[in-house]
Design a protein around this motif. Structure first.
Motif, PDB file in Angstrom:
ATOM      1  N   THR A  38      22.021 -15.079  17.067  1.00  0.00           N
ATOM      2  CA  THR A  38      22.663 -15.457  18.330  1.00  0.00           C
ATOM      3  C   THR A  38      23.450 -16.751  18.199  1.00  0.00           C
ATOM      4  OG1 THR A  38      20.810 -16.769  19.160  1.00  0.00           O
ATOM      5  CG2 THR A  38      20.818 -14.383  19.690  1.00  0.00           C
ATOM      6  N   GLY A  39      23.086 -17.573  17.226  1.00  0.00           N
ATOM      7  CA  GLY A  39      23.721 -18.870  17.101  1.00  0.00           C
ATOM      8  C   GLY A  39      23.151 -19.898  18.058  1.00  0.00           C
ATOM      9  N   LYS A  40      22.247 -19.472  18.917  1.00  0.00           N
ATOM     10  CA  LYS A  40      21.642 -20.373  19.892  1.00  0.00           C
ATOM     11  C   LYS A  40      20.294 -20.896  19.433  1.00  0.00           C
ATOM     12  CE  LYS A  40      23.980 -18.088  23.654  1.00  0.00           C
ATOM     13  NZ  LYS A  40      23.865 -17.198  24.792  1.00  0.00           N
ATOM     14  N   ARG A  41      19.764 -20.309  18.410  1.00  0.00           N
ATOM     15  CA  ARG A  41      18.469 -20.722  17.878  1.00  0.00           C
ATOM     16  C   ARG A  41      18.663 -21.242  16.460  1.00  0.00           C
ATOM     17  NH1 ARG A  41      13.341 -18.737  20.382  1.00  0.00           N
ATOM     18  NH2 ARG A  41      14.042 -18.478  22.517  1.00  0.00           N
ATOM     19  N   HIS A  42      19.337 -22.343  16.362  1.00  0.00           N
ATOM     20  CA  HIS A  42      19.559 -22.923  15.040  1.00  0.00           C
ATOM     21  C   HIS A  42      18.267 -23.510  14.528  1.00  0.00           C
ATOM     22  CE1 HIS A  42      23.850 -22.436  14.974  1.00  0.00           C
ATOM     23  NE2 HIS A  42      23.916 -22.910  16.200  1.00  0.00           N
ATOM     24  N   SER A  43      17.869 -23.094  13.372  1.00  0.00           N
ATOM     25  CA  SER A  43      16.701 -23.717  12.770  1.00  0.00           C
ATOM     26  C   SER A  43      17.145 -24.947  11.993  1.00  0.00           C
ATOM     27  CB  SER A  43      15.969 -22.733  11.866  1.00  0.00           C
ATOM     28  OG  SER A  43      16.834 -22.228  10.886  1.00  0.00           O
ATOM     29  N   GLN A  44      18.367 -24.925  11.528  1.00  0.00           N
ATOM     30  CA  GLN A  44      18.929 -26.086  10.851  1.00  0.00           C
ATOM     31  C   GLN A  44      20.413 -25.858  10.608  1.00  0.00           C
ATOM     32  OE1 GLN A  44      17.614 -24.725   6.387  1.00  0.00           O
ATOM     33  NE2 GLN A  44      16.593 -26.420   7.265  1.00  0.00           N
ATOM     34  N   THR A  45      21.151 -26.948  10.625  1.00  0.00           N
ATOM     35  CA  THR A  45      22.573 -26.910  10.315  1.00  0.00           C
ATOM     36  C   THR A  45      22.894 -28.140   9.479  1.00  0.00           C
ATOM     37  OG1 THR A  45      23.040 -25.793  12.392  1.00  0.00           O
ATOM     38  CG2 THR A  45      24.886 -26.822  11.282  1.00  0.00           C
ATOM     39  N   PRO A  46      23.417 -28.004   8.295  1.00  0.00           N
ATOM     40  CA  PRO A  46      23.557 -26.748   7.574  1.00  0.00           C
ATOM     41  C   PRO A  46      22.185 -26.245   7.113  1.00  0.00           C
ATOM     42  CG  PRO A  46      24.149 -28.553   6.131  1.00  0.00           C
ATOM     43  CD  PRO A  46      23.840 -29.151   7.483  1.00  0.00           C
ATOM     44  N   ARG A  47      22.115 -24.957   6.840  1.00  0.00           N
ATOM     45  CA  ARG A  47      20.828 -24.389   6.450  1.00  0.00           C
ATOM     46  C   ARG A  47      20.446 -24.818   5.031  1.00  0.00           C
ATOM     47  NH1 ARG A  47      22.690 -18.115   6.350  1.00  0.00           N
ATOM     48  NH2 ARG A  47      24.114 -18.287   4.613  1.00  0.00           N
ATOM     49  N   SER A  48      19.173 -24.773   4.774  1.00  0.00           N
ATOM     50  CA  SER A  48      18.656 -25.174   3.465  1.00  0.00           C
ATOM     51  C   SER A  48      19.213 -24.294   2.355  1.00  0.00           C
ATOM     52  CB  SER A  48      17.131 -25.042   3.432  1.00  0.00           C
ATOM     53  OG  SER A  48      16.511 -25.973   4.247  1.00  0.00           O
ATOM     54  N   ARG A  49      19.387 -24.911   1.214  1.00  0.00           N
ATOM     55  CA  ARG A  49      19.656 -24.154  -0.008  1.00  0.00           C
ATOM     56  C   ARG A  49      18.295 -23.907  -0.640  1.00  0.00           C
ATOM     57  NH1 ARG A  49      24.366 -26.499  -3.392  1.00  0.00           N
ATOM     58  NH2 ARG A  49      24.112 -24.456  -4.298  1.00  0.00           N
ATOM     59  N   LEU A  50      18.052 -22.675  -1.033  1.00  0.00           N
ATOM     60  CA  LEU A  50      16.737 -22.272  -1.515  1.00  0.00           C
ATOM     61  C   LEU A  50      16.827 -21.618  -2.883  1.00  0.00           C
ATOM     62  CD1 LEU A  50      15.606 -20.485   1.774  1.00  0.00           C
ATOM     63  CD2 LEU A  50      14.920 -22.772   1.036  1.00  0.00           C
ATOM     64  N   ALA A  51      15.780 -21.805  -3.674  1.00  0.00           N
ATOM     65  CA  ALA A  51      15.639 -21.102  -4.949  1.00  0.00           C
ATOM     66  C   ALA A  51      14.152 -20.871  -5.191  1.00  0.00           C
ATOM     67  CB  ALA A  51      16.248 -21.899  -6.098  1.00  0.00           C
ATOM     68  N   ARG A  52      13.803 -19.606  -5.393  1.00  0.00           N
ATOM     69  CA  ARG A  52      12.411 -19.236  -5.663  1.00  0.00           C
ATOM     70  C   ARG A  52      12.246 -18.867  -7.121  1.00  0.00           C
ATOM     71  NH1 ARG A  52      13.150 -17.959  -0.648  1.00  0.00           N
ATOM     72  NH2 ARG A  52      11.487 -17.948   0.854  1.00  0.00           N
ATOM     73  N   VAL A  53      11.100 -19.215  -7.650  1.00  0.00           N
ATOM     74  CA  VAL A  53      10.668 -18.730  -8.945  1.00  0.00           C
ATOM     75  C   VAL A  53       9.370 -17.976  -8.685  1.00  0.00           C
ATOM     76  CG1 VAL A  53       9.883 -19.345 -11.261  1.00  0.00           C
ATOM     77  CG2 VAL A  53      11.694 -20.686 -10.166  1.00  0.00           C
ATOM     78  N   VAL A  54       9.372 -16.695  -8.970  1.00  0.00           N
ATOM     79  CA  VAL A  54       8.203 -15.847  -8.744  1.00  0.00           C
ATOM     80  C   VAL A  54       7.563 -15.566 -10.099  1.00  0.00           C
ATOM     81  CG1 VAL A  54       7.395 -13.643  -7.836  1.00  0.00           C
ATOM     82  CG2 VAL A  54       9.323 -14.802  -6.753  1.00  0.00           C
ATOM     83  N   SER A  55       6.233 -15.683 -10.152  1.00  0.00           N
ATOM     84  CA  SER A  55       5.539 -15.451 -11.416  1.00  0.00           C
ATOM     85  C   SER A  55       4.160 -14.860 -11.164  1.00  0.00           C
ATOM     86  CB  SER A  55       5.398 -16.764 -12.198  1.00  0.00           C
ATOM     87  OG  SER A  55       4.495 -17.624 -11.529  1.00  0.00           O
TER      88      SER A  55
END
Length: 163
Positions: free
Chosen positions: A77-94
């Motif tokens: 909706t653009g009305k529920r911003h959790s953050q601006t700008p949004r987080s950059r994410l990187a996962r390592v799964v093991s």
């Protein structure tokens, strides 16, 4: 030998599924991530330990399938911003491990490290994830995902992305 080959093939398929789920989350592709869930899905991130009763004690997230869809709809909706700008994410799964590969459901566990970079700095999240997967129309889908943050017994920064 055939059983070993079947288990190896299943492990490969499960690993690919978990890696795809991580990539979709990191890229904030939540519509595609939502499509990975079954209709009766439960997504749970416990607070204050891992063996709590989510029906009686507080959780960070305890969503059924409709709540997962609502969260994503609200993001759009653009009305529920959790953050601006949004987080950059990187996962390592093991440490992906087949716990049980029954006929109806596949139980899997994995560890993950989630690196988050945003305006306030960098955060490293460590998790132990438990999945219950089902085959729907030939494809794997998540019926349940439990994400146990290693430090869930301490005060946490706002989780402004779906872990």
């Amino acid at each position: 030998m055939a059983a070993d080959a079947d288990k190896t093939e299943l492990m490969h398929e499960v690993t690919q599924f978990i890696h795809r789920e991580a990539r979709l989350q990191d890229a904030h592709e939540y519509d595609d991530w939502e499509a990975l869930w079954t209709d009766d899905a439960v997504y749970w991130v416990p607070a204050n330990g891992e063996d709590i009763d989510p029906e009686r004690e507080m959780s960070i997230i305890y969503d059924n399938r409709s709540r997962i869809a609502l969260r994503i709809k609200q993001l759009h909706t653009g009305k529920r911003h959790s953050q601006t700008p949004r987080s950059r994410l990187a996962r390592v799964v093991s440490n992906i491990e087949l716990l049980d590969s029954g006929a109806a459901e596949i139980r899997v566990a994995a560890n993950a490290m989630v690196f988050e970079s945003n305006m306030r700095g960098e955060t490293l999240w460590a998790t132990r994830n438990e999945y219950t997967l089902r085959r729907i129309d030939g494809a794997l889908r998540m019926a349940r995902k439990k994400v146990v943050l290693v430090n869930n017994d301490k005060a946490l920064f706002t989780l402004s992305f779906l872990i």
